[in-house]
Design an enzyme around this catalytic site. Structure first.
Site, mmCIF file in Angstrom:
data_model
loop_
_atom_site.group_PDB
_atom_site.id
_atom_site.type_symbol
_atom_site.label_atom_id
_atom_site.label_comp_id
_atom_site.label_asym_id
_atom_site.label_seq_id
_atom_site.Cartn_x
_atom_site.Cartn_y
_atom_site.Cartn_z
ATOM 1 C CE LYS A 189 30.824 -66.151 -19.131
ATOM 2 N NZ LYS A 189 31.481 -66.189 -20.460
ATOM 3 C CE1 TYR A 193 51.583 -58.508 7.187
ATOM 4 C CE2 TYR A 193 49.527 -58.366 5.944
ATOM 5 C CZ TYR A 193 50.302 -58.963 6.933
ATOM 6 O OH TYR A 193 49.794 -60.007 7.652
#
Ligand SMILES: *Cc1c(COP(=O)(O)O)cnc(C)c1O
Length: 375
Positions: free
Chosen positions: A49, A271
């Site tokens: 998956k 930032y």
């Protein structure tokens, strides 16, 4: 290094041809598969998956089938159809679908489906004759699978459909929520609930040849949970949540240095200016960030390997880039940093990244972004 205290502009490569790369080691997947096949007497389902836990579903599936797995497991029918589309003919089970999923397609493509409710049973029956189903019991997670209070009714309804020749009940499945800690008493509760579920199915007249409960951790640590098949996903790509076994990690993530600059003490980085150079130092820029799967939360602790040494990330992880502090060592545009790998050359491991980000390895390996080139 010249220009020791100057602040030259960052230069960047003109192309991403040699950008971040994810290298998947299928020999590691093969070795892990052989280990799991040897650990269980039952069949081995390779759970692929989420694109094979980020490693490439078709590649992992093919490799696992070549080294001891005989089944494939996925969440959605779309994932199952993709395996069929790639030419894989092994039995495939899909276990989590909405009621309007393409159950007709599942019958046509010979994909088994899990049935967790009367609603799903009705949906599968309306998809046509001949579905192969695995009744799914919630063995203690209150997640997917039928609640115990609904189980006997589901078994009887499935048996009626089977007697009418509408479908075949080939399996009963459960899932353990705490198997990563073998000493957790809830494992015994889950096993007992599964045994009860199988007994109820038999009382309803069902004779499912496949009974499967164990995933990676329980396959490695709890033989009482093995029954006739194990569904193993994380372990095939080298992740052992139980920390009981040495497996082979299969992913290496690298990135080129695309900028180098010398900065003076007091230079803020990134930032929010969350980090300020405490002294003159050299910074290297790597062109990958949280959009590529580097967890932003890992920022203050994370490291990469550059020129054989661990280097800390400084400042915030941006969407597309991170800054690495190389101190007074040299760094050159175009050389390669290893973000994580098996750890054999001193590079950080996925497990370390997971710890830095306060998460599990699964979230790191399934989160690598689409623009990272896979090889
Ligand atoms: C994901 C999943 C697995 C595989 O679990 P691992 O711990 O990764 O081996 C098995 N069964 C179910 C129902 C799952 O959702």
């Amino acid at each position: 290094m010249t220009n020791l205290l100057s602040d030259p502009p960052v230069s960047a490569e003109p192309t991403r041809r040699h950008g971040p790369r994810l290298c998947v080691d299928l020999a590691a997947v093969a070795a892990n598969t052989r280990l799991f096949a040897a650990r269980t007497d039952g069949a081995l389902m390779a759970v692929v998956k989420a694109d094979g836990f980020g490693h490439g579903a078709v590649d992992v599936a093919r490799t696992a089938l070549g080294h001891g797995a005989s089944w494939l497991g996925v969440t959605s029918l779309e994932e199952a159809f993709a395996l069929r589309g790639a030419g894989l003919r092994a039995p495939v089970l899909s276990w989590l679908n909405p009621v309007d999923a393409d159950f007709t397609g599942a019958i046509t493509a010979a994909v088994d489906v899990a049935v967790p409710s009367r609603e799903h049973l009705a949906a599968v029956l309306s998809g046509g004759i001949g579905a192969r189903v695995h009744l799914q019991l919630d063995t203690g997670m209150a997640r997917d699978g039928a609640a115990p209070s609904a189980w006997a009714d589901l078994c009887r309804a499935a048996r009626r459909a089977e007697r009418a020749g509408q479908l075949q009940v080939v399996g009963v499945m459960g899932h353990l929520g705490c198997a990563d800690d073998p000493s957790d008493p809830d494992n015994r509760v889950g096993r007992a609930r599964f045994a009860w579920g199988v007994a109820v199915a038999r009382e309803a007249g069902l004779r499912p040849p496949l009974r499967h409960l164990a995933a990676t951790s329980a396959t490695l640590t709890d033989p009482l949970s093995h029954h006739t098949m194990s569904r193993v996903g994380a372990g095939l790509v080298g992740i052992d949540p139980s920390r009981s076994t040495v497996l082979s990690p299969a992913m290496t993530l690298t990135a080129p240095v695309v900028g180098v600059r010398r900065v003076r003490a007091g230079t803020p980085v990134g930032y929010g200016h969350t980090w300020t150079a405490p002294r003159a130092t050299t910074l290297a820029l790597l062109p990958l960030g949280y959009a590529d799967g580097l967890p932003r939360a890992a920022g203050p602790r994370a490291e990469v390997l550059l020129r054989g040494r661990r280097r800390r990330l400084v400042g915030r992880v941006s969407m597309d880039q991170v800054v690495v502090d190389v101190g007074d060592d040299d760094a050159t545009i175009g050389e390669t940093a290893t973000v994580f790998g098996p750890g054999r050359s001193g590079e950080p491991t996925v497990a370390e990244w997971a710890a830095w980000a306060d998460t599990i390895e699964h979230e790191i390996v399934t989160g690598i972004g689409a623009r990272v080139v896979r090889t």
